[in-house]
Design a protein around this motif. Sequence first.
Motif, PDB file in Angstrom:
ATOM      1  N   MET A   1       0.838  -1.192   0.000  1.00 26.90           N
ATOM      2  CA  MET A   1       0.000   0.000   0.000  1.00 26.90           C
ATOM      3  C   MET A   1       0.884   1.257   0.000  1.00 26.90           C
ATOM      4  O   MET A   1       2.077   1.191   0.274  1.00 26.90           O
ATOM      5  CB  MET A   1      -0.939   0.010   1.202  1.00 26.90           C
ATOM      6  N   GLN A   3       1.140   5.305   1.396  1.00 27.27           N
ATOM      7  CA  GLN A   3       0.624   6.300   2.325  1.00 27.27           C
ATOM      8  C   GLN A   3       1.160   7.670   1.932  1.00 27.27           C
ATOM      9  O   GLN A   3       2.358   7.824   1.672  1.00 27.27           O
ATOM     10  CB  GLN A   3       1.058   5.971   3.758  1.00 27.27           C
ATOM     11  N   LEU A   4       0.278   8.648   1.887  1.00 26.82           N
ATOM     12  CA  LEU A   4       0.703  10.012   1.581  1.00 26.82           C
ATOM     13  C   LEU A   4       1.438  10.561   2.793  1.00 26.82           C
ATOM     14  O   LEU A   4       0.870  10.674   3.873  1.00 26.82           O
ATOM     15  CB  LEU A   4      -0.509  10.882   1.251  1.00 26.82           C
ATOM     16  N   SER A   5       2.714  10.889   2.621  1.00 23.41           N
ATOM     17  CA  SER A   5       3.495  11.365   3.771  1.00 23.41           C
ATOM     18  C   SER A   5       3.725  12.876   3.742  1.00 23.41           C
ATOM     19  O   SER A   5       3.821  13.503   4.790  1.00 23.41           O
ATOM     20  CB  SER A   5       4.837  10.634   3.850  1.00 23.41           C
ATOM     21  N   ILE A 574      -2.296   4.061  -6.584  1.00 25.72           N
ATOM     22  CA  ILE A 574      -2.616   5.316  -5.883  1.00 25.72           C
ATOM     23  C   ILE A 574      -3.631   6.053  -6.748  1.00 25.72           C
ATOM     24  O   ILE A 574      -3.283   6.644  -7.771  1.00 25.72           O
ATOM     25  CB  ILE A 574      -1.360   6.177  -5.669  1.00 25.72           C
ATOM     26  N   SER A 592      10.221   5.394  -1.032  1.00 26.98           N
ATOM     27  CA  SER A 592       9.537   6.685  -1.089  1.00 26.98           C
ATOM     28  C   SER A 592       9.482   7.180  -2.525  1.00 26.98           C
ATOM     29  O   SER A 592      10.509   7.248  -3.204  1.00 26.98           O
ATOM     30  CB  SER A 592      10.250   7.729  -0.220  1.00 26.98           C
ATOM     31  N   TRP A 605       5.005   9.843  -1.370  1.00 24.74           N
ATOM     32  CA  TRP A 605       4.266   8.662  -0.935  1.00 24.74           C
ATOM     33  C   TRP A 605       5.222   7.662  -0.293  1.00 24.74           C
ATOM     34  O   TRP A 605       6.301   7.410  -0.823  1.00 24.74           O
ATOM     35  CB  TRP A 605       3.565   7.987  -2.126  1.00 24.74           C
ATOM     36  N   ARG A 606       4.802   7.101   0.829  1.00 22.87           N
ATOM     37  CA  ARG A 606       5.587   6.059   1.492  1.00 22.87           C
ATOM     38  C   ARG A 606       5.005   4.715   1.091  1.00 22.87           C
ATOM     39  O   ARG A 606       3.812   4.462   1.283  1.00 22.87           O
ATOM     40  CB  ARG A 606       5.508   6.223   3.015  1.00 22.87           C
ATOM     41  N   VAL A 608       4.476   0.930   1.564  1.00 22.61           N
ATOM     42  CA  VAL A 608       4.512  -0.054   2.644  1.00 22.61           C
ATOM     43  C   VAL A 608       4.243  -1.426   2.058  1.00 22.61           C
ATOM     44  O   VAL A 608       3.182  -1.658   1.463  1.00 22.61           O
ATOM     45  CB  VAL A 608       3.466   0.277   3.737  1.00 22.61           C
TER      46      VAL A 608
END
Length: 609
Positions: A1, A3-5, A574, A592, A605-606, A608
């Motif tokens: 997945m 994640q927006l960091s 995404i 990243s 974006w991170r 995972v």
Amino acid sequence: MAQLSETYACSPTTERGRGILISGDPRSNSIAYCNGRSVIIRRLDANLEASVYGEHAYPATVARFSPNGEWVASGDSSGTVRIWGVHGDRALKNEFRVLSGRIDDLQWSPDGLRIVASGDGKGKSLVRAFMWDSGTNVGEFDGHSRRVLSCAFKPTRPFRIVTCGEDFLVNFYEGPPFKFKLSHRDHSNFANCVRFSPDGHKFISVSSDRKGIMYDGKTGEKIGELSSEDGHKGSIYAVSWSADSKQVFTVSADKTAKIWDIMEDGSGNVKKTLVPPGSGGLDDMLVGCLWLNDHLVTVSLGGAFNLFSASDPDKTPVTFSGHMKSISALSCFLQSGQKTILSSSYDGVIIKWIPGLGYAGRMMRKDNTQIKCFAAVEGELVTSGFDNKVWRVPISGDQCGDAASVDVGSQPKDLNLAVQTPELALISTDSGVVMLQGPKVASTIKLAYTVTASAISPDGSEAIIGGQDGKLHIYSINGDTLVEETVLEKHRGAITVICYSPDASLFASADANREAVVWDRVTKEVKLKNMLYHTARINCLAWSPDSRLIATGSLDTCVIVYELDKPASSRITIKGAHLGGVYGLAFVDDNSLVSAGEDACVRVWRLVQ
């Protein structure tokens, strides 16, 4: 997945000779402003926290937080107002067509039940007040003959509405239901902004005639003016009150902001003049302001925000900015040992970002022509635009040195550097390719097909050129000539992008028919296929530094990340990464990914696993 960091938000859309009216929410210390079809909400005390609402069908023009901070009302150039939730999934509460033309300003009533909007339209329909839950009109607004640039709701009872605009008038309405009460013609130029004091006792109008005029909040009668001594020397575009109603903050085309002490009799004297940092050019004209908690916010014509401290105005302001136009190119590289992201927008602006910090300055170029594509390595930037020229620009910090340019004969389609020997550059045009050695043309090679994309291997020994016919032509580079080795045929659309992996063992290609392919560089066999999950053309590709992941960005607004050791079906998608399409991708590290697009924003974006 994924994640927006981090989000590096765009700047507001500005227009010379016009102010912009930004709004704030004191509870969350957030501001709201517009760029294109997007409404941006960003925290002033957390610069990397920004969110984008992109549901308007037309360019958004103004946005306001509701009194309780739970809702936003935003207007657009079609005259439509949308009311939506600040938190969660941004649920749409209501949508109304309020005016027949652009909305320039809107305000909530203090009880959060009504909204007044003003702007452009046909006939007398230049101002409208309505119930936000039903759209029912709550008054008639006669008295204006031209575009109404600003409106305000009295924050205490009895309710009043005041408006001002291009007819130089300031009009006062009593209600509800609201009716015309009186009009002032004290301004001799556009009245740009009108605002009530938080206690409701006064309101002020500011104008392109450099005046600020004060009125009684209950009766609408004129009571005073801002002093002309040490006043603004240019048009005043916006005004904002302090929370205690004792001071106002103004900005002007004279590139200064001023804090004024307001007396009981309605007069005002300059307490402090603030000059934001800048180069002194047109872009430093100030067009917007807001007094929010301890922040004195100014916005320049060039889109730069400066945050002064109200309690310590002598303190150096915090400056941040962003792109105002669609981002067309993106690069990530090491500069002085630090990971650095450079993004370039359609208007030729190059901005430097530092992961974890955000905005790190605008790259100041002596030649500010538009940029179509660029590549960056430590110490040098290579750009091409719409003028048939390729520029080699030495960079140091935020400064660009004296650039050397070369005319390649026609408009560049793609630009590539041999990373290990960056003196060697490959430029593709419609009819062929140009090889550069430093700032000089080494060779110009005509090809028998229409070129759409190209890539050069890190060691400069090989080139891959993609055509309108979907074929990939692989050439060995022999001095300043190309020798065709093989042609690969798998794509069913024009090639849009080609990219070698960092370890140079693989390369990837993508086409306008939404398919991407990963190839083994030695055997020319397909290493990863069935990469057909976009719904529109693929615009950009990026490899992770360990050559394990590949990301694709598309016109369909999505970014898809594939892992080479897994089937394409186990991808990470995404959705809605950038409103209007994704046009730039780069990996910051193995996990990243940074993306950019038509919404003028940059996001990190991170990934995972």
